[in-house]
Design a protein around this motif. Structure first.
Motif, PDB file in Angstrom:
ATOM      1  N   MET A 102       1.357  -3.763  -6.372  1.00 29.68           N
ATOM      2  CA  MET A 102       1.297  -3.968  -4.905  1.00 29.68           C
ATOM      3  C   MET A 102       1.625  -5.405  -4.534  1.00 29.68           C
ATOM      4  N   ILE A 103       1.072  -6.321  -5.323  1.00 23.11           N
ATOM      5  CA  ILE A 103       1.267  -7.744  -5.030  1.00 23.11           C
ATOM      6  C   ILE A 103       2.745  -8.117  -5.180  1.00 23.11           C
ATOM      7  N   ASN A 104       3.389  -7.565  -6.220  1.00 20.65           N
ATOM      8  CA  ASN A 104       4.820  -7.866  -6.408  1.00 20.65           C
ATOM      9  C   ASN A 104       5.669  -7.344  -5.269  1.00 20.65           C
ATOM     10  N   ILE A 105       5.381  -6.115  -4.854  1.00 21.42           N
ATOM     11  CA  ILE A 105       6.141  -5.535  -3.731  1.00 21.42           C
ATOM     12  C   ILE A 105       5.941  -6.410  -2.501  1.00 21.42           C
ATOM     13  N   SER A 106       4.704  -6.750  -2.245  1.00 24.09           N
ATOM     14  CA  SER A 106       4.383  -7.480  -1.020  1.00 24.09           C
ATOM     15  C   SER A 106       4.979  -8.895  -1.028  1.00 24.09           C
ATOM     16  N   LEU A 107       4.764  -9.618  -2.121  1.00 29.72           N
ATOM     17  CA  LEU A 107       5.254 -11.012  -2.154  1.00 29.72           C
ATOM     18  C   LEU A 107       6.783 -11.071  -2.227  1.00 29.72           C
ATOM     19  N   GLY A 108       7.393  -9.945  -2.597  1.00 26.42           N
ATOM     20  CA  GLY A 108       8.860  -9.906  -2.626  1.00 26.42           C
ATOM     21  C   GLY A 108       9.471  -9.968  -1.225  1.00 26.42           C
ATOM     22  N   SER A 149      -6.564  -0.365 -10.733  1.00 25.26           N
ATOM     23  CA  SER A 149      -6.563  -1.190 -11.951  1.00 25.26           C
ATOM     24  C   SER A 149      -5.823  -2.504 -11.676  1.00 25.26           C
ATOM     25  N   ASP A 150      -5.972  -3.463 -12.582  1.00 25.47           N
ATOM     26  CA  ASP A 150      -5.260  -4.746 -12.414  1.00 25.47           C
ATOM     27  C   ASP A 150      -3.751  -4.517 -12.364  1.00 25.47           C
ATOM     28  N   ARG A 151      -3.287  -3.559 -13.176  1.00 27.38           N
ATOM     29  CA  ARG A 151      -1.849  -3.273 -13.185  1.00 27.38           C
ATOM     30  C   ARG A 151      -1.378  -2.777 -11.822  1.00 27.38           C
ATOM     31  N   GLU A 152      -2.218  -1.929 -11.225  1.00 23.17           N
ATOM     32  CA  GLU A 152      -1.852  -1.392  -9.912  1.00 23.17           C
ATOM     33  C   GLU A 152      -1.866  -2.490  -8.841  1.00 23.17           C
ATOM     34  N   PHE A 153      -2.864  -3.346  -8.919  1.00 27.79           N
ATOM     35  CA  PHE A 153      -2.871  -4.477  -7.972  1.00 27.79           C
ATOM     36  C   PHE A 153      -1.595  -5.304  -8.128  1.00 27.79           C
ATOM     37  N   ASP A 154      -1.197  -5.514  -9.406  1.00 31.67           N
ATOM     38  CA  ASP A 154       0.008  -6.326  -9.647  1.00 31.67           C
ATOM     39  C   ASP A 154       1.252  -5.683  -9.023  1.00 31.67           C
ATOM     40  N   LEU A 190       0.841  -1.214   0.000  1.00 31.57           N
ATOM     41  CA  LEU A 190       0.000   0.000   0.000  1.00 31.57           C
ATOM     42  C   LEU A 190       0.866   1.250   0.000  1.00 31.57           C
ATOM     43  N   SER A 191       1.906   1.197   0.802  1.00 35.40           N
ATOM     44  CA  SER A 191       2.770   2.357   0.925  1.00 35.40           C
ATOM     45  C   SER A 191       3.478   2.640  -0.397  1.00 35.40           C
ATOM     46  N   TYR A 192       3.969   1.588  -1.039  1.00 33.79           N
ATOM     47  CA  TYR A 192       4.716   1.765  -2.290  1.00 33.79           C
ATOM     48  C   TYR A 192       3.819   2.361  -3.382  1.00 33.79           C
ATOM     49  N   LEU A 193       2.610   1.809  -3.513  1.00 32.66           N
ATOM     50  CA  LEU A 193       1.731   2.254  -4.597  1.00 32.66           C
ATOM     51  C   LEU A 193       0.992   3.543  -4.253  1.00 32.66           C
ATOM     52  N   LEU A 194       0.426   3.595  -3.051  1.00 26.49           N
ATOM     53  CA  LEU A 194      -0.485   4.694  -2.723  1.00 26.49           C
ATOM     54  C   LEU A 194       0.132   5.716  -1.767  1.00 26.49           C
ATOM     55  N   GLY A 195       1.325   5.423  -1.266  1.00 28.03           N
ATOM     56  CA  GLY A 195       1.950   6.347  -0.316  1.00 28.03           C
ATOM     57  C   GLY A 195       1.310   6.292   1.067  1.00 28.03           C
ATOM     58  N   THR A 196       0.510   5.256   1.325  1.00 27.99           N
ATOM     59  CA  THR A 196      -0.129   5.132   2.641  1.00 27.99           C
ATOM     60  C   THR A 196       0.945   5.008   3.711  1.00 27.99           C
ATOM     61  N   LYS A 197       0.832   5.819   4.764  1.00 27.95           N
ATOM     62  CA  LYS A 197       1.897   5.805   5.770  1.00 27.95           C
ATOM     63  C   LYS A 197       1.837   4.547   6.629  1.00 27.95           C
ATOM     64  N   HIS A 198       2.993   4.224   7.188  1.00 27.65           N
ATOM     65  CA  HIS A 198       3.181   2.922   7.841  1.00 27.65           C
ATOM     66  C   HIS A 198       2.149   2.616   8.934  1.00 27.65           C
ATOM     67  N   GLY A 199       1.980   3.537   9.878  1.00 28.39           N
ATOM     68  CA  GLY A 199       1.093   3.266  11.017  1.00 28.39           C
ATOM     69  C   GLY A 199      -0.332   3.030  10.571  1.00 28.39           C
ATOM     70  N   ILE A 200      -0.884   3.961   9.840  1.00 32.50           N
ATOM     71  CA  ILE A 200      -2.276   3.846   9.412  1.00 32.50           C
ATOM     72  C   ILE A 200      -2.434   2.689   8.419  1.00 32.50           C
ATOM     73  N   GLY A 201      -1.430   2.503   7.568  1.00 33.70           N
ATOM     74  CA  GLY A 201      -1.470   1.390   6.606  1.00 33.70           C
ATOM     75  C   GLY A 201      -1.545   0.045   7.317  1.00 33.70           C
ATOM     76  N   LYS A 248      -4.663 -10.572  -3.765  1.00 28.58           N
ATOM     77  CA  LYS A 248      -5.499  -9.570  -4.436  1.00 28.58           C
ATOM     78  C   LYS A 248      -6.882  -9.512  -3.768  1.00 28.58           C
ATOM     79  N   ASP A 249      -7.445 -10.675  -3.467  1.00 27.99           N
ATOM     80  CA  ASP A 249      -8.757 -10.700  -2.809  1.00 27.99           C
ATOM     81  C   ASP A 249      -8.707  -9.979  -1.458  1.00 27.99           C
ATOM     82  N   LEU A 250      -7.597 -10.164  -0.748  1.00 25.90           N
ATOM     83  CA  LEU A 250      -7.462  -9.478   0.544  1.00 25.90           C
ATOM     84  C   LEU A 250      -7.386  -7.965   0.346  1.00 25.90           C
TER      85      LEU A 250
END
Ligand code: NAD
Ligand code: ZN
Length: 360
Positions: free
Chosen positions: A325-331, A318-323, A268-279, A354-356
């Motif tokens: 986030m998913i790549n950052i996270s699963l990395g 978009s699907d691209r945006e989900f991808d 979330l933080s990487y894609l949307l800039g959501t800050k750590h605590g609230i994220g 993605k469902d989560l």
């Protein structure tokens, strides 16, 4: 089996008002009149004469106010290092970070990059730093991240959000003065405090758990329960206890790892800039499946303090945006392995992730 040999913060001062001792702590560390101390301070304190009057500037010492609106970036570290080199006649005597996780991480990263060549992004990862960092001091003004004790400085780079994890990252000196946290806004107090709570839950339920992490994790968790669920603490007690909870929570993950909430929140933080605590809070609220007890208690704390979390932050992606986030996270493999075990890839598939995310 080869066990990790981790450094710890070698010096710490704890106590209400201990910030007043900063000048005497620094004095013996001054390398010369041309080697300034550089204070990186959250710009929320820009007009705070109470804080500024306690910092004695000598010779070429400088205060640089830095905004914590966005989390630290590798490019921001490189720019700060460049400015400091240009403004100092000699290599500085030390870097003092005053603020929350954002400023503490910046101070750690800047002190590393003043003695190591190249760009900050080259050092994102594990044990890539070659030279000892400059003397650096961490002074938290909000409690929860554990950045004051940890062996990492989390940075967003051009390709990844990943820490500079190294033996040279931990502070040489920390000052824990709870008085500095007295004006933290309520919602931010909760979000950053929950970072600590989530560190405990993720560490204590993880497969990497060991007696070292467990003992710190239990202490921090017990403190969080007192702070966020009980009514009998004074503000002063609550502030001091949260400061120690943050410390112990950080120690707990030092010898284990965080888990699902952190892995997802980094996306979330990487894609949307959501800050750590609230994220972390947004994510953790939906993780009953992985942390049933922890999430139940979290919801009670949220309710007790009337916290409303943003909803639907992923609804228009978009699907691209989900991808992305998913790549950052699963990395973040160690986080998943800690949370779900060696076969985590069978449990946390890209579709499941993605469902989560779609729930958030
Ligand atoms: P933060 O440093 O971004 O500060 C949050 C907000 O609180 C800011 O608006 C800041 O101006 C304000 N604030 C801080 N102290 C205040 C005070 N005394 N009075 C009034 N306002 C105050 O938030 P944070 O949650 O402490 O840190 C988040 C950062 O920490 C993220 O970048 C995250 O990646 C990092 N982090 C690092 C580690 C680590 O081990 N290095 C661990 C967890 C998180
Ligand atoms: Zn965290």
């Amino acid at each position: 089996m080869s066990y990790k040999n981790f450094p710890m913060v070698p010096r710490v001062i704890f106590g209400r008002g201990s910030f007043n001792q900063l000048n005497e702590v620094l004095a013996p560390k001054r390398l010369g009149i041309n080697a300034p101390f550089i204070f990186l301070i959250d710009d929320v304190f820009k007009n705070n004469s109470w804080l500024k009057s306690r910092i004695e500037l000598s010779y070429d010492d400088k205060i640089i106010f830095v905004s914590s609106k966005e989390e630290p970036k590798t490019s921001q570290v490189d720019a700060l290092v460049e400015d400091i080199i240009l403004m100092s006649k000699e290599r500085p005597s030390g870097i003092i970070g005053i603020g929350g996780g954002t400023l503490l991480d910046l101070a750690k990263a800047v002190s590393i990059m003043l003695t190591n060549n190249g760009e900050a992004k080259d050092y994102q990862g594990w044990d890539l730093v070659k030279n000892p960092a400059l003397y650096h001091v961490g002074i938290p003004t909000i409690s929860g991240t554990g950045a004051e004790v940890s062996r990492t400085t989390v940075l967003t780079g051009p390709e990844k959000k990943l820490g500079i994890n190294s033996d040279y990252t931990p502070f040489d000196q920390v000052i824990l003065d709870s008085e500095l946290t007295k004006d933290v806004p309520k919602a931010q107090w909760f979000y950053t405090g929950m970072d600590c709570y989530i560190h405990c839950i993720e560490s204590l339920t993880g497969t990497y758990l060991n007696a070292f992490s467990e003992s710190y994790g239990n202490m921090a968790l017990d403190l969080c329960k007192q702070i966020f669920l009980e009514d009998n603490l004074s503000d002063l007690e609550s502030q001091e206890k949260l400061m120690m909870a943050s410390w112990h929570g950080g120690m707990s993950i030092a010898y284990s790892q965080v888990g699902v909430a952190h892995a997802m929140s980094y996306g979330l933080s990487y894609l949307l800039g959501t800050k750590h605590g609230i994220g972390n809070c947004i994510v953790f609220d939906h993780l009953e499946e992985f942390y049933p007890e922890g999430v139940k208690l979290f919801k009670r704390m949220k309710e007790k303090h009337n916290i409303t979390l943003p909803q639907g932050i992923c609804s228009d992606l978009s699907d691209r945006e989900f991808d992305i986030m998913i790549n950052i996270s699963l990395g973040l493999e160690p986080l998943w392995e800690n949370a779900l075990g060696k076969n985590w890839k069978k449990i946390m598939t890209p579709q499941k992730l993605k469902d989560l995310y779609k729930k958030m």
